[in-house]
Scaffold this motif. Structure first.
Motif, PDB file in Angstrom:
ATOM      1  N   VAL A 147       8.011   1.296  68.409  1.00  0.00           N
ATOM      2  CA  VAL A 147       9.329   0.687  68.559  1.00  0.00           C
ATOM      3  C   VAL A 147      10.410   1.757  68.493  1.00  0.00           C
ATOM      4  O   VAL A 147      11.365   1.767  69.285  1.00  0.00           O
ATOM      5  CB  VAL A 147       9.556  -0.382  67.471  1.00  0.00           C
ATOM      6  CG1 VAL A 147      10.977  -0.931  67.557  1.00  0.00           C
ATOM      7  CG2 VAL A 147       8.541  -1.495  67.604  1.00  0.00           C
ATOM      8  N   VAL A 148      10.265   2.681  67.555  1.00  0.00           N
ATOM      9  CA  VAL A 148      11.225   3.778  67.415  1.00  0.00           C
ATOM     10  C   VAL A 148      11.293   4.587  68.711  1.00  0.00           C
ATOM     11  O   VAL A 148      12.386   4.915  69.212  1.00  0.00           O
ATOM     12  CB  VAL A 148      10.824   4.696  66.233  1.00  0.00           C
ATOM     13  CG1 VAL A 148      11.657   5.977  66.235  1.00  0.00           C
ATOM     14  CG2 VAL A 148      10.977   3.967  64.908  1.00  0.00           C
ATOM     15  N   LEU A 149      10.139   4.899  69.268  1.00  0.00           N
ATOM     16  CA  LEU A 149      10.101   5.700  70.493  1.00  0.00           C
ATOM     17  C   LEU A 149      10.758   4.968  71.664  1.00  0.00           C
ATOM     18  O   LEU A 149      11.491   5.560  72.464  1.00  0.00           O
ATOM     19  CB  LEU A 149       8.653   6.062  70.837  1.00  0.00           C
ATOM     20  CG  LEU A 149       7.908   6.918  69.800  1.00  0.00           C
ATOM     21  CD1 LEU A 149       6.457   7.117  70.217  1.00  0.00           C
ATOM     22  CD2 LEU A 149       8.591   8.252  69.600  1.00  0.00           C
ATOM     23  N   ALA A 228      11.833  11.580  72.811  1.00  0.00           N
ATOM     24  CA  ALA A 228      10.643  10.771  72.526  1.00  0.00           C
ATOM     25  C   ALA A 228       9.535  11.169  73.483  1.00  0.00           C
ATOM     26  O   ALA A 228       9.748  11.180  74.704  1.00  0.00           O
ATOM     27  CB  ALA A 228      10.970   9.294  72.674  1.00  0.00           C
ATOM     28  N   PRO A 229       8.354  11.538  72.990  1.00  0.00           N
ATOM     29  CA  PRO A 229       7.261  11.947  73.880  1.00  0.00           C
ATOM     30  C   PRO A 229       6.766  10.787  74.740  1.00  0.00           C
ATOM     31  O   PRO A 229       6.402   9.728  74.223  1.00  0.00           O
ATOM     32  CB  PRO A 229       6.173  12.430  72.905  1.00  0.00           C
ATOM     33  CG  PRO A 229       6.488  11.761  71.610  1.00  0.00           C
ATOM     34  CD  PRO A 229       7.973  11.587  71.573  1.00  0.00           C
ATOM     35  N   PHE A 425       1.639  12.950  56.964  1.00  0.00           N
ATOM     36  CA  PHE A 425       2.297  14.106  57.579  1.00  0.00           C
ATOM     37  C   PHE A 425       1.822  14.284  59.017  1.00  0.00           C
ATOM     38  O   PHE A 425       2.621  14.483  59.939  1.00  0.00           O
ATOM     39  CB  PHE A 425       1.985  15.356  56.752  1.00  0.00           C
ATOM     40  CG  PHE A 425       2.555  16.640  57.299  1.00  0.00           C
ATOM     41  CD1 PHE A 425       3.797  17.088  56.894  1.00  0.00           C
ATOM     42  CD2 PHE A 425       1.832  17.413  58.214  1.00  0.00           C
ATOM     43  CE1 PHE A 425       4.324  18.275  57.395  1.00  0.00           C
ATOM     44  CE2 PHE A 425       2.342  18.599  58.713  1.00  0.00           C
ATOM     45  CZ  PHE A 425       3.598  19.035  58.297  1.00  0.00           C
ATOM     46  N   TRP A 426       0.514  14.193  59.219  1.00  0.00           N
ATOM     47  CA  TRP A 426      -0.049  14.423  60.544  1.00  0.00           C
ATOM     48  C   TRP A 426       0.201  13.235  61.468  1.00  0.00           C
ATOM     49  O   TRP A 426       0.370  13.413  62.687  1.00  0.00           O
ATOM     50  CB  TRP A 426      -1.540  14.719  60.425  1.00  0.00           C
ATOM     51  CG  TRP A 426      -1.789  15.977  59.660  1.00  0.00           C
ATOM     52  CD1 TRP A 426      -2.242  16.080  58.372  1.00  0.00           C
ATOM     53  CD2 TRP A 426      -1.555  17.313  60.105  1.00  0.00           C
ATOM     54  NE1 TRP A 426      -2.311  17.394  57.988  1.00  0.00           N
ATOM     55  CE2 TRP A 426      -1.894  18.180  59.035  1.00  0.00           C
ATOM     56  CE3 TRP A 426      -1.091  17.865  61.295  1.00  0.00           C
ATOM     57  CZ2 TRP A 426      -1.785  19.557  59.143  1.00  0.00           C
ATOM     58  CZ3 TRP A 426      -0.981  19.240  61.405  1.00  0.00           C
ATOM     59  CH2 TRP A 426      -1.330  20.073  60.326  1.00  0.00           C
ATOM     60  N   TYR A 431       2.816  11.407  66.358  1.00  0.00           N
ATOM     61  CA  TYR A 431       3.578  10.348  67.015  1.00  0.00           C
ATOM     62  C   TYR A 431       4.888  10.873  67.592  1.00  0.00           C
ATOM     63  O   TYR A 431       5.313  10.472  68.676  1.00  0.00           O
ATOM     64  CB  TYR A 431       3.873   9.207  66.041  1.00  0.00           C
ATOM     65  CG  TYR A 431       2.853   8.098  66.059  1.00  0.00           C
ATOM     66  CD1 TYR A 431       2.696   7.295  67.184  1.00  0.00           C
ATOM     67  CD2 TYR A 431       2.053   7.840  64.955  1.00  0.00           C
ATOM     68  CE1 TYR A 431       1.763   6.268  67.206  1.00  0.00           C
ATOM     69  CE2 TYR A 431       1.118   6.817  64.970  1.00  0.00           C
ATOM     70  CZ  TYR A 431       0.976   6.028  66.094  1.00  0.00           C
ATOM     71  OH  TYR A 431       0.052   5.019  66.127  1.00  0.00           O
ATOM     72  N   PHE A 432       5.548  11.772  66.861  1.00  0.00           N
ATOM     73  CA  PHE A 432       6.843  12.279  67.295  1.00  0.00           C
ATOM     74  C   PHE A 432       6.733  13.540  68.151  1.00  0.00           C
ATOM     75  O   PHE A 432       7.735  14.021  68.674  1.00  0.00           O
ATOM     76  CB  PHE A 432       7.730  12.573  66.083  1.00  0.00           C
ATOM     77  CG  PHE A 432       8.345  11.348  65.466  1.00  0.00           C
ATOM     78  CD1 PHE A 432       8.134  10.101  66.013  1.00  0.00           C
ATOM     79  CD2 PHE A 432       9.143  11.446  64.340  1.00  0.00           C
ATOM     80  CE1 PHE A 432       8.694   8.964  65.453  1.00  0.00           C
ATOM     81  CE2 PHE A 432       9.716  10.324  63.771  1.00  0.00           C
ATOM     82  CZ  PHE A 432       9.489   9.080  64.333  1.00  0.00           C
TER      83      PHE A 432
END
Length: 465
Positions: A147-149, A228-229, A425-426, A431-432
């Motif tokens: 959703v963020v992306l 965003a990737p 962390f990973w 994701y980002f």
């Protein structure tokens, strides 16, 4: 705590299973934690096995008979799973219902439709906090990061400006607000009141998430400016559904456990009579298991039925929601076994004896211990359960509010500086689409801000309540 009260607690504590002195016990604790850290980080062993082996190492170095160490560990494991296992399972079911019905998407879309521009980071905090309440952190990331992306790409926003507030909302809920596993285990170990801890946890969470989310995201977006990737932007999970549950019904279902538990806490304070029929009713409906069970049952009618789920689809949904939590249950249970081993070998008494002459506040001590274990193991849950076992004796002479604050101090410390030994962390990095350095400057710093701000607020509250 006064010196007299500490000495009384030490005198009343059960006899340890070993006669080791403080020096040997201290070495045993450090060695046990070192074994856990080494197995998790160096040998990539599962946290359940690492905690089990670490508990045995702790007992052996402390000079305790192996059969008594095994009994302590299994007792702690069984007690912990009995206390929080059902709650974790119910939370997982509710989270799965929320995701598969499209209820989570409905909340997201409704809030985003009313937000834009400068208000978008605040909307992301609200979304993550509401959706993250019944979800495990990893599940929340899987659900919300797409959703963020999409929001970042569709609205041409800086990824960090949108992503950091969402991550802050998830992380704060995970560390400070029951019914998440970490706070629940700490509440059980310390003997704190769940309703009071929940109320104070929300009080601490609000300013913490504002500072670590929308405020810090301004700086994070300047430090790391990435788009965003494309490869990580998926299709919406609920597009195959004929319809979705309503926003109001979904929000009510998510917040129902919190409403019931807070109502119980309020009635306990106002009525303050265990024999009063009203208080007895609220003691039942506000119990965590009943509150979560009620939310799951209500969710059948407010989430699944409106989404067109048949009776035949409900049972497989529950089965799929329970499978992923097996590892979490084992880790939490092994953490409880490690905690009980710490207590039964006399480490709790040692902490009391050593700390009685210290001027350091018990809440700060709890925060520092949780920070140390978090940095070493990378697991907020391991840090919480281990720190709770070490400092639990300090809560015996505390008021109800201060025992709750002790739980929150542990939770705050358990979030400190996520780095390369933390699975979260990973997940965030991939994701980002960030480098390790970029992830440290954003995600790791955000986690540290949450830990320090929440810990500071807890200490301030301890001075006024």
């Amino acid at each position: 705590m006064t010196r007299l009260s500490v000495e009384m607690l030490a005198a009343d504590a059960p006899e340890p299973i070993t006669s080791a002195g403080h020096a040997q016990l201290g070495i045993a604790v450090l060695a046990g934690i070192a074994v856990i850290v080494l197995l998790i980080t160096k040998f990539k062993l599962h946290a359940f096995l690492s905690l089990t082996i670490g508990s045995l190492a702790l007992g052996a170095i402390a000079g305790a008979p192996l059969d008594k160490v095994l009994l302590s560990f299994s007792t702690g494991l069984g007690t912990t799973v009995a206390g929080v296992g059902v709650l974790i399972a119910l939370g997982a079911i509710l989270g799965k219902m929320l995701a598969d019905s499209g209820g989570a998407d409905q909340i997201v879309d409704t809030i985003l439709a009313k937000a834009g521009g400068r208000s978008m980071p605040w909307a992301m905090v609200l979304i993550a906090s509401v959706i993250g309440l019944p979800l495990f952190f990893e599940v929340g990331i899987v659900l919300l990061i797409p959703v963020v992306l999409m929001v970042a790409k569709r609205g041409n926003y800086s990824l960090m400006r949108i992503g950091i507030p969402a991550l802050a909302g998830l992380s704060v809920m995970h560390g400070l607000v029951p019914p998440h596993p970490g706070p629940l285990v700490a509440i059980d170990a310390v003997g704190a009141d769940l309703g009071v801890t929940l109320a104070l946890g929300v009080l601490v969470a609000i300013p913490t998430v504002i500072i670590a989310g929308p405020v810090f995201s301004k700086y994070a977006a300047r430090w790391v400016d990435v788009p965003a990737p494309e490869r990580m932007i998926p299709q919406r999970a609920s597009e195959d559904l004929e319809k979705r549950p309503g926003f109001g019904a979904t929000l009510f279902t998510v917040l129902l456990p919190v409403i019931l538990m807070l109502a119980k806490a309020l009635v306990d304070i106002v009525v303050d009579d265990p024999e009063n029929p009203v208080q007895r009713v609220f003691d039942v409906i506000g119990a965590p298991m009943i509150a979560l069970l009620a939310s799951v049952l209500v969710g059948i009618f407010t989430l699944l039925r409106p989404a067109g789920f048949s009776k035949e689809r409900m049972s497989p949904l529950v089965e799929k929601s329970l499978a992923p939590i097996a590892g979490i249950l084992l880790i939490v249970g092994a953490g409880g076994g490690f905690k009980q081993t710490l207590i039964d070998t006399g480490v709790g008494r040692m902490v009391l004896d050593i700390s009685k002459d210290w001027s350091i506040p018990a809440l700060l001590l709890a925060w520092l211990i949780a920070v140390a274990i978090r940095l070493a193991t990378g697991s907020a849950t391991v840090a919480t359960v281990s720190a709770a076992g070490l400092v639990a004796p300090l809560a015996a002479d505390m008021s109800t509010t201060h025992a709750a604050l002790l739980v929150l101090a542990i939770g705050a410390g358990s979030l400190f500086f996520s780095h390369v030994n933390d699975a979260g962390f990973w997940m965030v990095k991939e994701y980002f689409g960030l480098s390790v350095g970029q992830n440290i400057k954003t995600w790791s710093v955000m986690e540290t801000i949450i830990s320090v701000v929440a810990g500071g607020i807890v200490l301030l509250l301890s001075l006024v309540i």
